[in-house]
Design an enzyme around this catalytic site. Sequence first.
Site, short mmCIF file in Angstrom:
data_model
loop_
_atom_site.label_atom_id
_atom_site.label_comp_id
_atom_site.label_asym_id
_atom_site.label_seq_id
_atom_site.Cartn_x
_atom_site.Cartn_y
_atom_site.Cartn_z
CG HIS A 58 -2.10 0.88 1.13
ND1 HIS A 58 -2.09 2.21 1.48
CD2 HIS A 58 -3.36 0.63 0.72
CE1 HIS A 58 -3.29 2.72 1.32
NE2 HIS A 58 -4.08 1.79 0.86
CG PHE A 59 -0.59 2.31 -3.06
CD1 PHE A 59 -1.49 1.34 -3.50
CD2 PHE A 59 -1.09 3.40 -2.37
CE1 PHE A 59 -2.86 1.50 -3.29
CE2 PHE A 59 -2.45 3.56 -2.15
CZ PHE A 59 -3.34 2.61 -2.61
#
Length: 157
Positions: A58-59
């Site tokens: 993420h991410f």
Amino acid sequence: MTEDAKTSLSSADIIEIMKLLPHRYPFLMVDRIIEIDSDNSAIGIKNVTANEPQFTGHFPGSPIMPGVLLIEGMAQTAGAICARKDGIGGNLVYFMTIDNARFRKPVVPGDRVEFHVVKQKQRGTIWKFHCDAKVDGSVVAEADIGAMIVRKDPDQA
């Protein structure tokens, strides 16, 4: 927790937080509580670091703290208020509701998040709170949450 400890605690380090809350790494979202005002409000701290497991996905290449974990940090700070007030020991504080959640700015590794939690009302074992998450004084997320103290089944201890 003794009655004296319940009334005298105005801040909490990670050891004290772990006495108040059942959460543990990697799901303990509060590193320190810098202020607890009776059973009315608290300010919890989360130091966001790049080596936390959520940043793996993420991410990749652009890590952002998931909003749900900001809400969880708010809820854990609120849970510490409930646990401290009632001296619940082995009982649990369940997260019940989320209303009016808003995410204003991304939170990234290196940020220090402050969870400002203020009790709106309490009826029996049900508590309602307004919460703001702040970084450098700016609101990054906010929500109204509800919690309930649940007496733990002694057979599950």
